[in-house]
Design a protein around this motif. Sequence first.
Motif, PDB file in Angstrom:
ATOM      1  N   GLU A   1      11.834  66.859  49.498  1.00 34.14           N
ATOM      2  CA  GLU A   1      12.926  66.246  50.275  1.00 34.14           C
ATOM      3  C   GLU A   1      13.896  67.256  50.900  1.00 34.14           C
ATOM      4  N   MET A   2      13.382  68.413  51.252  1.00 35.31           N
ATOM      5  CA  MET A   2      14.238  69.424  51.895  1.00 35.31           C
ATOM      6  C   MET A   2      13.712  69.725  53.294  1.00 35.31           C
TER       7      MET A   2
ATOM      8  N   ASP B   1      23.995  69.625  52.447  1.00 38.39           N
ATOM      9  CA  ASP B   1      23.657  70.890  53.109  1.00 38.39           C
ATOM     10  C   ASP B   1      23.194  71.911  52.072  1.00 38.39           C
ATOM     11  N   ILE B   2      22.153  72.647  52.436  1.00 42.44           N
ATOM     12  CA  ILE B   2      21.645  73.720  51.574  1.00 42.44           C
ATOM     13  C   ILE B   2      22.166  75.041  52.124  1.00 42.44           C
ATOM     14  N   LYS B   3      22.726  75.879  51.230  1.00 41.63           N
ATOM     15  CA  LYS B   3      23.309  77.144  51.687  1.00 41.63           C
ATOM     16  C   LYS B   3      22.361  78.318  51.530  1.00 41.63           C
TER      17      LYS B   3
ATOM     18  N   LEU C   1      18.511  84.206  48.952  1.00 40.13           N
ATOM     19  CA  LEU C   1      18.235  84.305  50.393  1.00 40.13           C
ATOM     20  C   LEU C   1      19.188  83.402  51.149  1.00 40.13           C
ATOM     21  N   ASP C   2      19.707  83.915  52.257  1.00 42.39           N
ATOM     22  CA  ASP C   2      20.441  83.024  53.162  1.00 42.39           C
ATOM     23  C   ASP C   2      19.402  82.153  53.847  1.00 42.39           C
ATOM     24  N   PHE C   3      19.449  80.897  53.659  1.00 43.70           N
ATOM     25  CA  PHE C   3      18.487  80.000  54.316  1.00 43.70           C
ATOM     26  C   PHE C   3      19.144  78.632  54.349  1.00 43.70           C
ATOM     27  N   THR C   4      19.380  78.118  55.550  1.00 47.36           N
ATOM     28  CA  THR C   4      20.107  76.851  55.618  1.00 47.36           C
ATOM     29  C   THR C   4      19.157  75.676  55.836  1.00 47.36           C
ATOM     30  N   GLY C   5      19.586  74.546  55.372  1.00 51.07           N
ATOM     31  CA  GLY C   5      18.780  73.334  55.518  1.00 51.07           C
ATOM     32  C   GLY C   5      19.562  72.150  54.995  1.00 51.07           C
ATOM     33  N   TYR C   6      18.873  71.063  54.766  1.00 47.70           N
ATOM     34  CA  TYR C   6      19.544  69.888  54.202  1.00 47.70           C
ATOM     35  C   TYR C   6      18.529  69.054  53.440  1.00 47.70           C
TER      36      TYR C   6
ATOM     37  N   GLU D   1      24.201  72.926  42.183  1.00 46.72           N
ATOM     38  CA  GLU D   1      24.794  73.760  43.232  1.00 46.72           C
ATOM     39  C   GLU D   1      23.987  73.626  44.530  1.00 46.72           C
ATOM     40  N   PRO D   2      24.606  73.953  45.688  1.00 51.10           N
ATOM     41  CA  PRO D   2      23.925  73.700  46.966  1.00 51.10           C
ATOM     42  C   PRO D   2      22.865  74.745  47.331  1.00 51.10           C
ATOM     43  N   TYR D   3      22.070  75.139  46.347  1.00 53.75           N
ATOM     44  CA  TYR D   3      21.000  76.102  46.587  1.00 53.75           C
ATOM     45  C   TYR D   3      19.683  75.507  46.093  1.00 53.75           C
ATOM     46  N   VAL D   4      18.627  75.774  46.850  1.00 51.20           N
ATOM     47  CA  VAL D   4      17.287  75.449  46.351  1.00 51.20           C
ATOM     48  C   VAL D   4      16.927  76.535  45.354  1.00 51.20           C
TER      49      VAL D   4
END
Length: 368
Positions: free
Chosen positions: A52-53, A84-86, A100-105, A188-191
């Motif tokens: 679901e990302m 939001d994923i940071k 890793l910097d990687f954005t998503g939701y 937390e907002p990280y995968v």
Amino acid sequence: MISLVDKIKTDILVVGSGPAGSVTARYAAMKGAQVTFIERRLEVGVPVRCGEMIPSNEEIKGMFPNLEDAESLFDIPKELHLRDIKGIKLIDPKDKCTLLDFTGYTINRDKFDQYLADEAQKEGADLIKSCQFKEIKDGKAVTTCGDIEYKVIIGADGPGSRVAQSLGLMRNHMPYPAVTAQAKGDFEPYVQMFFGGIAPGAYSWVIPKIGQANIGVGFSPKFSNGTLSHYFDKFVKMHEFDVISDKLEGKYVPSEGAIPKTVAGNGMVVGDAAGHVISVNGGGIPLALIAGRFCGQVAGDNIKEGRSLIDYETLWKEVLYKPLKIAANNKRLADTFAFGSDKRTEICMSILGMRRMGKLIRCKHLFP
Ligand SMILES: Cc1cc2nc3c(=O)[nH]c(=O)nc-3n(C[C@H](O)[C@H](O)[C@H](O)COP(=O)(O)OP(=O)(O)OC[C@H]3O[C@@H](n4cnc5c(N)ncnc54)[C@H](O)[C@@H]3O)c2cc1C
């Protein structure tokens, strides 16, 4: 919605109402073709078998630089964005974390799939649920809701595609099994992706939602000697997750990149059915949308003005082929050097470091 007593005759038959099928149906209907899409499940998107990302539009454009007009394709309503994923935390067998910097939701995948199916229906495509495709016989699709006459058939029926088989196209070999469930809690907002013996040849994950997370495990049958539920239980115990799902939901993930040929006669395959999945991380939703738009547009043009279906293959290859090939090669490197023991995984992750692991996730060459 078509009633089952109707004799079904359509310009374009799409099998499957996952992201690839619904987007294909939508863009084909936008061309003015008569489109029917069938789904074997009772409800679109249920049960959820996904992490679901979805990467942000910036990440998608970075991965697929030849993609045009990403904005309209990935114009997903804000209310479907859960969180939001940071960034992504890559965690080695000794718990060493690389951020890793990687954005998503994140999304609720059932709602997301239902939204895409609704968009297709708004354009005039007819959806038939609880209808399973069996085979092609005498130029008609044999299904559990009767024979369906079509001019073009599209297999968007996932990794074990029966449509691909009926068209004589290759099916993915070596798909990886993966299971998922929901766990309660504040995350937390990280995968988080965990590598090593916890998920041999692949990874286990925590993907944060609101007040809960999607947790799961995938593995490579070649590196593992237990069942998926065994690895999942181990993962749950290790992190003391509060699992709220009634049961584990599993599915196969194509692991070797796209199949070489995706068009045969008056048929095409798209999405997981075509291996449109990033081998190194199993991500396939953006690719299903990208290839689905091409597939629908070409199918619609074929009906309206006789455009060759081969154009579909040319179009998706321009955007997806190179990144998928690089990802598949990187996956082979990982299989050879990084998997097989925790020590090897640990050493390889340390050698790759943050920069190269970022390249790995983003389908870029690792060297130079
Ligand atoms: C556990 C797991 C986690 C994942 N996590 C992510 C993630 O976080 N992000 C991401 O981008 N990707 C993820 N993926 C991959 C992603 O889910 C797929 O790439 C994506 O669903 C592909 O869409 P699709 O429409 O091609 O196939 P599907 O979503 O599989 O849709 C196929 C549809 O066809 C239907 N169908 C199948 N056979 C028939 C038939 N014979 N007749 C009628 N209907 C049929 C199915 O019921 C299904 O609804 C994950 C995959 C798994 C297994």
